[in-house]
Design a protein around this motif. Structure first.
Motif, PDB file in Angstrom:
ATOM      1  N   VAL A 185       6.415  43.162 138.891  1.00 53.27           N
ATOM      2  CA  VAL A 185       7.766  43.651 138.579  1.00 53.27           C
ATOM      3  C   VAL A 185       8.773  42.503 138.638  1.00 53.27           C
ATOM      4  O   VAL A 185       9.641  42.370 137.757  1.00 53.27           O
ATOM      5  N   ALA A 186       8.659  41.650 139.669  1.00 51.05           N
ATOM      6  CA  ALA A 186       9.580  40.511 139.793  1.00 51.05           C
ATOM      7  C   ALA A 186       9.412  39.529 138.633  1.00 51.05           C
ATOM      8  O   ALA A 186      10.395  38.958 138.139  1.00 51.05           O
ATOM      9  N   LEU A 187       8.178  39.325 138.184  1.00 50.38           N
ATOM     10  CA  LEU A 187       7.933  38.416 137.060  1.00 50.38           C
ATOM     11  C   LEU A 187       8.583  38.945 135.784  1.00 50.38           C
ATOM     12  O   LEU A 187       9.146  38.172 134.994  1.00 50.38           O
ATOM     13  N   LEU A 188       8.545  40.244 135.595  1.00 50.05           N
ATOM     14  CA  LEU A 188       9.202  40.845 134.439  1.00 50.05           C
ATOM     15  C   LEU A 188      10.713  40.606 134.498  1.00 50.05           C
ATOM     16  O   LEU A 188      11.342  40.278 133.480  1.00 50.05           O
ATOM     17  N   GLY A 189      11.288  40.745 135.682  1.00 52.56           N
ATOM     18  CA  GLY A 189      12.719  40.487 135.842  1.00 52.56           C
ATOM     19  C   GLY A 189      13.084  39.047 135.554  1.00 52.56           C
ATOM     20  O   GLY A 189      14.108  38.771 134.913  1.00 52.56           O
ATOM     21  N   ALA A 190      12.255  38.098 136.012  1.00 49.48           N
ATOM     22  CA  ALA A 190      12.517  36.675 135.768  1.00 49.48           C
ATOM     23  C   ALA A 190      12.500  36.363 134.279  1.00 49.48           C
ATOM     24  O   ALA A 190      13.389  35.681 133.745  1.00 49.48           O
ATOM     25  N   GLY A 191      11.480  36.858 133.577  1.00 52.16           N
ATOM     26  CA  GLY A 191      11.370  36.589 132.148  1.00 52.16           C
ATOM     27  C   GLY A 191      12.513  37.190 131.355  1.00 52.16           C
ATOM     28  O   GLY A 191      13.046  36.561 130.428  1.00 52.16           O
ATOM     29  N   LEU A 192      12.932  38.403 131.735  1.00 51.40           N
ATOM     30  CA  LEU A 192      14.018  39.069 131.017  1.00 51.40           C
ATOM     31  C   LEU A 192      15.337  38.317 131.197  1.00 51.40           C
ATOM     32  O   LEU A 192      16.093  38.137 130.237  1.00 51.40           O
ATOM     33  N   PHE A 193      15.610  37.855 132.414  1.00 54.80           N
ATOM     34  CA  PHE A 193      16.878  37.162 132.659  1.00 54.80           C
ATOM     35  C   PHE A 193      16.915  35.831 131.907  1.00 54.80           C
ATOM     36  O   PHE A 193      17.921  35.499 131.257  1.00 54.80           O
ATOM     37  N   MET A 194      15.851  35.058 131.968  1.00 54.19           N
ATOM     38  CA  MET A 194      15.833  33.760 131.281  1.00 54.19           C
ATOM     39  C   MET A 194      15.882  33.932 129.768  1.00 54.19           C
ATOM     40  O   MET A 194      16.454  33.107 129.058  1.00 54.19           O
TER      41      MET A 194
END
Length: 415
Positions: A185-194
Motif C-alpha cells: 500500500v505504501a509503495l502505491l502511495g509513493a508511486g502515485l505522488f511522484m
C-alpha cells in the motif's frame, strides 16, 4: 476568432489551478498509504499479543519505534522541503516506508520487528510535513483549512481501513502478511505522488543550493521560533492532543475487550468507527476554522474541551459499559483525531515566510516526543495497575493543563 482565442487563453490560465484538487487527492492518498500499517497496529493488538506474547507496554513500544526517528527526521525533512521539490522528498520517503515494511515481513520475532519499524520512521519523516506543505502551497487562505482537513484526514482514513483489513489478514495469513500488505500500500502511495505531484504555477521551485548563512546562525534563527507565543500554543496543544490520539489508537480495542467484555472483532469495528469519525472531524473542524471569526486556534481549544469531557467519562464506572464506552470512543475519534486539520493550518499560517517547511517539521517533531513516549507509558500503566483508568486520567490531566495555559494566552491575544 479573436474572441475565441481570448476565451481559450483565459481557460488555459485557469486550468493549472484546478489541478489543486488532484494534488489534494494524491497527497491525502499518500498520507493514508504511508501510515496504513502503523495506524492499524491498535487493531492488531490482540493478534500480536497472542502470536508474540507481548505485554501492553511492548505493544505500545512498537508504535514508538515507528515514531522515534522522526524526532530528528522531521527537522531534516523540513529543511529538505524548503530547498527541494516536495515531489521527490515525499515520494522517496514513502518508498522507504514501503521497503522497510516489506523487509519487516521477514522478521523472525519482536526485536527484528522493532528495527523494521524504526526504518519505517525514517521514510515517514518526510510524508507528514511534505504533504502538508504541498497542499498549503496550492490553496489560498479561504480554502486552506478545508484542504488541510481533507489531507490530514488521510491518517485516520488509512488507520480505519487498516483496522478493518489487517486483523482479517492476520487471522488468515499470519502477522507477517500484515507488514507485506502495508508495504504494498505504501509503495502505491509513493508511486502515485511522484507521478502526479506538480508545484503550483505561481510558486518557483526552490533552488537546489546551500544557504549563505553559517549553519550555527541558521540554527539559532530557527530555534528562536520556539519562544514565539504562537509556537508555544502549537506545542502545548499538539503534544496533549497527539497523546490522546495515540492513546485512543492503542487502547480502544484492549479497553473494550478487557473492561467491557466486547469481542476482539467487534472492538476492532468500534475502533474503525472511531477513526472514521476522525476523518469526518478533520474535514468538518478544519472547514469550520476557515469561517470562524475568532481564528483557527479557537477550534483547537474546543477540541481540547471535548476530549477532556470524554476522557472523564472513561475514568468513571460508566466507562465500563459497552454502549457508553463505544459512544465515547467515537466522540474521541471526532475531536481527538479531528483537531489536526485546523492545527496544521494554523502552523502554516503562523510560520515565518520561507520557513513553512521547517516550522511544520519543528511543530511535528515536538509532537513526536509525545508520540514516542506516551504509548509505552500508557501501556505500562495498564500493565502495572491492571486498569485503564490511570491511563485515561493521565491523558485527561495533560489536556486540561494545555487547555488552561493556551486558552489564557488566546484570550489575551484576542483582547
Amino acid at each position: 476568432m479573436t474572441h475565441r482565442a481570448a476565451r481559450q487563453q483565459g481557460s488555459a490560465s485557469r486550468d493549472p489551478w484546478r489541478y489543486r484538487w488532484t494534488v489534494l487527492a494524491v497527497a491525502t492518498f499518500t498520507q493514508a498509504a504511508s501510515g496504513f500499517f502503523v495506524g492499524g497496529l491498535g487493531a492488531l493488538g490482540v493478534h500480536l499479543q497472542r502470536a508474540l506474547g507481548l505485554s501492553t507496554a511492548q505493544l505500545g513500544l512498537l508504535v514508538s519505534a515507528a515514531q522515534f526517528v522522526p524526532l530528528a527526521g522531521l527537522l531534516v525533512a523540513g529543511e529538505l522541503l524548503d530547498r527541494y521539490s516536495e515531489r521527490w522528498v515525499v515520494g522517496v520517503g514513502a518508498g522507504v516506508v514501503a521497503v522497510a515494511l516489506c523487509a519487516g515481513s521477514l522478521a523472525p520475532g519482536y526485536a527484528t520487528l522493532l528495527v523494521a519499524l524504526l526504518l519505517v520512521g525514517v521514510g515517514y519523516s518526510t510524508v507528514q510535513p511534505g504533504g502538508s506543505k504541498s497542499v498549503a502551497s496550492w490553496f489560498s487562505t479561504s480554502q486552506r483549512g478545508f484542504a488541510m482537513g481533507v489531507r490530514q484526514a488521510g491518517l485516520p482514513l488509512g488507520a480505519a481501513l487498516a483496522s478493518a483489513v489487517l486483523p482479517f489478514v492476520a487471522e488468515e495469513f499470519g502477522w507477517r502478511a500484515t507488514l507485506l500488505t502495508g508495504g504494498c500500500v505504501a509503495l502505491l502511495g509513493a508511486g502515485l505522488f511522484m507521478g502526479c505531484y506538480r508545484r503550483p504555477p505561481a510558486v518557483p521551485a526552490p533552488a537546489d543550493k546551500g544557504p549563505s548563512d553559517p549553519l550555527a546562525a541558521q540554527l539559532r534563527a530557527r530555534l528562536r521560533m520556539l519562544r514565539e507565543p504562537a509556537m508555544v500554543k502549537i506545542m502545548l496543544s499538539g503534544t496533549s492532543l497527539i497523546s490522546v490520539q495515540y492513546g485512543v489508537s492503542i487502547l480502544t480495542v484492549l479497553h473494550l475487550h478487557r473492561t467491557s467484555s466486547v469481542g476482539a472483532g467487534a472492538a476492532a469495528l468500534i475502533l474503525v468507527a472511531s477513526q472514521g469519525a476522525g476523518v469526518a472531524g478533520r474535514i468538518c473542524l478544519a472547514a469550520w476554522s476557515d469561517r470562524s471569526r475568532y481564528g483557527r486556534y479557537v477550534v483547537v481549544l474546543v477540541c481540547m474541551a471535548a476530549v477532556i469531557a470524554a476522557l472523564s467519562v472513561l475514568t468513571t464506572p460508566a466507562g465500563r459499559s459497552p454502549a457508553v464506552a463505544s459512544a465515547v470512543f467515537i466522540w474521541l475519534g471526532f475531536f481527538g483525531f479531528g483537531w489536526y486539520g485546523p492545527w496544521v493550518a494554523y502552523v502554516t499560517e503562523t510560520a515565518p515566510q520561507g520557513k513553512t517547511g521547517f516550522a511544520l517539521g519543528l511543530a511535528m517533531s515536538v509532537n513526536q516526543i509525545a508520540i514516542v513516549t506516551m504509548p509505552p507509558v500508557l501501556g505500562l500503566l495498564v500493565d502495572l495497575t491492571t486498569s485503564f483508568t490511570p491511563a485515561w486520567a493521565l491523558l485527561c490531566l495533560l489536556t486540561t493543563v494545555a487547555l488552561t495555559i493556551t486558552a489564557h494566552t488566546e484570550r489575551r491575544r484576542v483582547r
